[in-house]
Motif scaffolding. Structure first.
Motif, PDB file in Angstrom:
ATOM      1  N   ILE A  25      73.330  47.623  25.888  1.00  0.00           N
ATOM      2  CA  ILE A  25      72.302  46.912  26.654  1.00  0.00           C
ATOM      3  C   ILE A  25      71.926  47.797  27.830  1.00  0.00           C
ATOM      4  O   ILE A  25      72.730  48.039  28.732  1.00  0.00           O
ATOM      5  CB  ILE A  25      72.808  45.544  27.146  1.00  0.00           C
ATOM      6  N   GLU A  26      70.708  48.309  27.802  1.00  0.00           N
ATOM      7  CA  GLU A  26      70.262  49.244  28.828  1.00  0.00           C
ATOM      8  C   GLU A  26      69.878  48.510  30.111  1.00  0.00           C
ATOM      9  O   GLU A  26      69.563  47.320  30.091  1.00  0.00           O
ATOM     10  CB  GLU A  26      69.072  50.052  28.302  1.00  0.00           C
ATOM     11  N   GLU A  27      69.904  49.253  31.202  1.00  0.00           N
ATOM     12  CA  GLU A  27      69.531  48.684  32.501  1.00  0.00           C
ATOM     13  C   GLU A  27      68.102  48.143  32.463  1.00  0.00           C
ATOM     14  O   GLU A  27      67.777  47.167  33.139  1.00  0.00           O
ATOM     15  CB  GLU A  27      69.654  49.748  33.598  1.00  0.00           C
ATOM     16  N   GLN A  28      67.271  48.797  31.659  1.00  0.00           N
ATOM     17  CA  GLN A  28      65.878  48.379  31.506  1.00  0.00           C
ATOM     18  C   GLN A  28      65.782  46.940  31.008  1.00  0.00           C
ATOM     19  O   GLN A  28      64.979  46.147  31.500  1.00  0.00           O
ATOM     20  CB  GLN A  28      65.220  49.333  30.514  1.00  0.00           C
ATOM     21  N   SER A  29      66.631  46.581  30.028  1.00  0.00           N
ATOM     22  CA  SER A  29      66.632  45.223  29.486  1.00  0.00           C
ATOM     23  C   SER A  29      67.110  44.219  30.528  1.00  0.00           C
ATOM     24  O   SER A  29      66.588  43.105  30.613  1.00  0.00           O
ATOM     25  CB  SER A  29      67.537  45.154  28.247  1.00  0.00           C
ATOM     26  N   VAL A  30      68.087  44.614  31.317  1.00  0.00           N
ATOM     27  CA  VAL A  30      68.594  43.739  32.381  1.00  0.00           C
ATOM     28  C   VAL A  30      67.512  43.504  33.426  1.00  0.00           C
ATOM     29  O   VAL A  30      67.281  42.365  33.870  1.00  0.00           O
ATOM     30  CB  VAL A  30      69.853  44.342  33.035  1.00  0.00           C
ATOM     31  N   GLN A  31      66.820  44.585  33.815  1.00  0.00           N
ATOM     32  CA  GLN A  31      65.763  44.470  34.823  1.00  0.00           C
ATOM     33  C   GLN A  31      64.640  43.572  34.324  1.00  0.00           C
ATOM     34  O   GLN A  31      64.107  42.740  35.078  1.00  0.00           O
ATOM     35  CB  GLN A  31      65.206  45.859  35.155  1.00  0.00           C
ATOM     36  N   TYR A  32      64.282  43.721  33.050  1.00  0.00           N
ATOM     37  CA  TYR A  32      63.211  42.887  32.494  1.00  0.00           C
ATOM     38  C   TYR A  32      63.623  41.411  32.505  1.00  0.00           C
ATOM     39  O   TYR A  32      62.818  40.541  32.857  1.00  0.00           O
ATOM     40  CB  TYR A  32      62.885  43.318  31.068  1.00  0.00           C
ATOM     41  N   ALA A  33      64.870  41.128  32.121  1.00  0.00           N
ATOM     42  CA  ALA A  33      65.350  39.744  32.116  1.00  0.00           C
ATOM     43  C   ALA A  33      65.314  39.164  33.528  1.00  0.00           C
ATOM     44  O   ALA A  33      64.881  38.023  33.735  1.00  0.00           O
ATOM     45  CB  ALA A  33      66.766  39.689  31.551  1.00  0.00           C
ATOM     46  N   MET A  34      65.745  39.951  34.519  1.00  0.00           N
ATOM     47  CA  MET A  34      65.757  39.472  35.901  1.00  0.00           C
ATOM     48  C   MET A  34      64.338  39.199  36.396  1.00  0.00           C
ATOM     49  O   MET A  34      64.068  38.176  37.035  1.00  0.00           O
ATOM     50  CB  MET A  34      66.454  40.489  36.803  1.00  0.00           C
ATOM     51  N   ASP A  35      63.410  40.118  36.110  1.00  0.00           N
ATOM     52  CA  ASP A  35      62.023  39.946  36.559  1.00  0.00           C
ATOM     53  C   ASP A  35      61.380  38.725  35.915  1.00  0.00           C
ATOM     54  O   ASP A  35      60.631  37.985  36.556  1.00  0.00           O
ATOM     55  CB  ASP A  35      61.208  41.201  36.229  1.00  0.00           C
ATOM     56  N   THR A  36      61.665  38.530  34.624  1.00  0.00           N
ATOM     57  CA  THR A  36      61.065  37.408  33.903  1.00  0.00           C
ATOM     58  C   THR A  36      61.586  36.078  34.433  1.00  0.00           C
ATOM     59  O   THR A  36      60.825  35.131  34.645  1.00  0.00           O
ATOM     60  CB  THR A  36      61.363  37.518  32.396  1.00  0.00           C
ATOM     61  N   VAL A  37      62.888  35.997  34.656  1.00  0.00           N
ATOM     62  CA  VAL A  37      63.488  34.767  35.193  1.00  0.00           C
ATOM     63  C   VAL A  37      62.998  34.513  36.614  1.00  0.00           C
ATOM     64  O   VAL A  37      62.670  33.375  36.982  1.00  0.00           O
ATOM     65  CB  VAL A  37      65.025  34.873  35.156  1.00  0.00           C
ATOM     66  N   ALA A  38      62.900  35.582  37.415  1.00  0.00           N
ATOM     67  CA  ALA A  38      62.438  35.431  38.796  1.00  0.00           C
ATOM     68  C   ALA A  38      61.000  34.927  38.851  1.00  0.00           C
ATOM     69  O   ALA A  38      60.611  34.230  39.795  1.00  0.00           O
ATOM     70  CB  ALA A  38      62.554  36.762  39.533  1.00  0.00           C
ATOM     71  N   ALA A  39      60.213  35.254  37.829  1.00  0.00           N
ATOM     72  CA  ALA A  39      58.814  34.803  37.775  1.00  0.00           C
ATOM     73  C   ALA A  39      58.694  33.390  37.229  1.00  0.00           C
ATOM     74  O   ALA A  39      57.587  32.877  37.051  1.00  0.00           O
ATOM     75  CB  ALA A  39      57.993  35.766  36.923  1.00  0.00           C
ATOM     76  N   GLY A  40      59.837  32.750  36.936  1.00  0.00           N
ATOM     77  CA  GLY A  40      59.820  31.390  36.418  1.00  0.00           C
ATOM     78  C   GLY A  40      59.458  31.296  34.950  1.00  0.00           C
ATOM     79  O   GLY A  40      59.037  30.249  34.469  1.00  0.00           O
ATOM     80  N   GLU A  41      59.635  32.422  34.221  1.00  0.00           N
ATOM     81  CA  GLU A  41      59.265  32.470  32.809  1.00  0.00           C
ATOM     82  C   GLU A  41      60.470  32.756  31.920  1.00  0.00           C
ATOM     83  O   GLU A  41      60.354  33.367  30.863  1.00  0.00           O
ATOM     84  CB  GLU A  41      58.180  33.522  32.588  1.00  0.00           C
ATOM     85  N   GLY A  42      61.624  32.327  32.367  1.00  0.00           N
ATOM     86  CA  GLY A  42      62.855  32.608  31.633  1.00  0.00           C
ATOM     87  C   GLY A  42      62.854  32.093  30.206  1.00  0.00           C
ATOM     88  O   GLY A  42      63.434  32.712  29.311  1.00  0.00           O
ATOM     89  N   GLU A  43      62.186  30.963  29.991  1.00  0.00           N
ATOM     90  CA  GLU A  43      62.165  30.382  28.644  1.00  0.00           C
ATOM     91  C   GLU A  43      61.432  31.271  27.641  1.00  0.00           C
ATOM     92  O   GLU A  43      61.677  31.198  26.439  1.00  0.00           O
ATOM     93  CB  GLU A  43      61.500  28.995  28.680  1.00  0.00           C
ATOM     94  N   THR A  44      60.530  32.119  28.134  1.00  0.00           N
ATOM     95  CA  THR A  44      59.775  32.987  27.218  1.00  0.00           C
ATOM     96  C   THR A  44      60.659  34.053  26.578  1.00  0.00           C
ATOM     97  O   THR A  44      60.283  34.637  25.565  1.00  0.00           O
ATOM     98  CB  THR A  44      58.618  33.686  27.951  1.00  0.00           C
ATOM     99  N   LEU A  45      61.821  34.317  27.171  1.00  0.00           N
ATOM    100  CA  LEU A  45      62.711  35.336  26.614  1.00  0.00           C
ATOM    101  C   LEU A  45      63.157  34.974  25.199  1.00  0.00           C
ATOM    102  O   LEU A  45      63.411  35.857  24.373  1.00  0.00           O
ATOM    103  CB  LEU A  45      63.943  35.507  27.516  1.00  0.00           C
TER     104      LEU A  45
END
Length: 347
Positions: free
Chosen positions: A77-97
């Motif tokens: 699991i690359e840092e890139q995937s972690v950063q994307y997950a954090m940004d998506t959740v922070a934007a209130g779009e966690g369910e889209t993952l």
């Protein structure tokens, strides 16, 4: 202290989530101001998230839950995937993952699966699947060209098309290269190198050469598309922001029966002469709302290159907005002065 416990199926997945030297865990802890720890018990392994803020704990847990689903499907699991997950959740779009899924477009020559890494990329792939023409518009590093080539290779392997045609405008990126030596192929190679790179990764040099010799793959400048009708083909126009409106119209009207076209470009990186309109910008306005034509916009969150690329794009966007604001203020002030001077003259 707030706490959330996420059960994990195996210790191997926990190791992937935490990352090499716990780098992924450190990113999550710093971003959400929480602490993570691995807990082993007879009931199974789990990751415990603790923090003062209940929302932060909840968001960190959502990221970990997504990474837990990703772990069995990847070696690292690359840092890139972690950063994307954090940004998506922070934007209130966690369910889209959850919409990402596990669909593999095709395999590289090394057996590595090519998949959509962001929700935006997944929507782009779906748009290509469901439409005859797709315009992919967005910043550098979002996978516009790479995913389009992957979809073209899959269509060729599945015999849905008989050839892949890749083209782009032969426009220099802000510097004059002069006259290039060699035949036509040698002259256009520098402009088409990104397309070659993607094909080499998916097909290998030997297979690529064989397909070129058979005519199953063709790479040519945009100017060489005029007058042709392209049947049973998967056609990709790359760097379309550098096409003129006339060239764009010419390209789109080459489409034949049982063919699919993908147009990719970044409207912020136009290399056309000053004052010349971009064909991609015009096409987006004209073709919007037409059935069987999809227009997909990528955002900086879809960038899958080095994490600094996303920050660079955001910095340039802020700069452009600030320049537009100042220009608007300058025009307003100039108009006010002109109106004031006119009133003085009338008096």
């Amino acid at each position: 202290m707030n706490r959330k416990i996420i059960k994990i199926d195996d210790a191997g997945s926990i190791a992937k989530i935490f990352g090499s030297f716990d780098r992924n865990a450190q990113m999550l802890e710093a971003h959400f101001s929480v602490s993570l720890r691995n807990r082993e018990s007879e009931a199974g392994d789990s990751i415990v998230v603790e923090g003062e803020n209940a929302d932060a704990v909840e968001n960190a847990a959502r990221c970990i839950a997504y990474l837990a689903e990703l772990a069995p499907k990847t070696d690292v699991i690359e840092e890139q995937s972690v950063q994307y997950a954090m940004d998506t959740v922070a934007a209130g779009e966690g369910e889209t993952l959850r919409a990402l899924g596990d669909a593999c477009i095709c395999l590289t020559t090394r057996g590595k699966p090519i998949k959509a890494k962001t929700v935006g990329q997944k929507q782009y792939v779906d748009a290509i699947t469901n439409n005859t023409i797709v315009l992919g518009v967005g910043p550098a590093g979002t996978g516009k060209t790479f995913l389009a080539v992957a979809m073209a290779v899959r269509a060729l392997r599945e015999k849905k098309v008989t050839r892949i045609i890749l083209t782009r405008p032969a426009i220099e990126a802000g510097e004059k290269l002069g006259f290039l030596p060699g035949d036509l192929q040698s002259k256009i190679d520098p402009y088409l190198r990104p397309l070659y790179d993607a094909l080499y990764e998916m097909l290998g040099m030997e297979t690529y050469q064989k397909l070129v010799e058979k005519g199953a793959i063709e790479i040519a400048p945009l100017a060489y598309m005029r007058g042709r009708t392209l049947d049973d083909s998967f056609i990709i126009l790359d760097e379309a922001q550098n096409a003129t409106p006339e060239q764009m119209k010419m390209f789109l009207t080459r489409l034949g029966f049982n063919s699919k076209a993908v147009v990719t470009g970044d409207l912020t990186q136009t290399d056309l002469p000053r004052g010349q309109k971009s064909g991609l910008s015009t096409a987006v306005k004209i073709l919007s709302g037409i059935e069987d034509i999809g227009i997909h916009y990528f955002s900086e969150r879809d960038v899958v290159r080095h994490r600094l690329v996303q920050k660079i794009i955001q910095a340039y966007d802020r700069y452009d907005r600030e320049m537009e604001r100042k220009e608007a203020e300058r025009r307003t002030a100039a108009r006010y002065r002109a109106e004031r001077d006119l009133k003085k003259q009338e008096k």
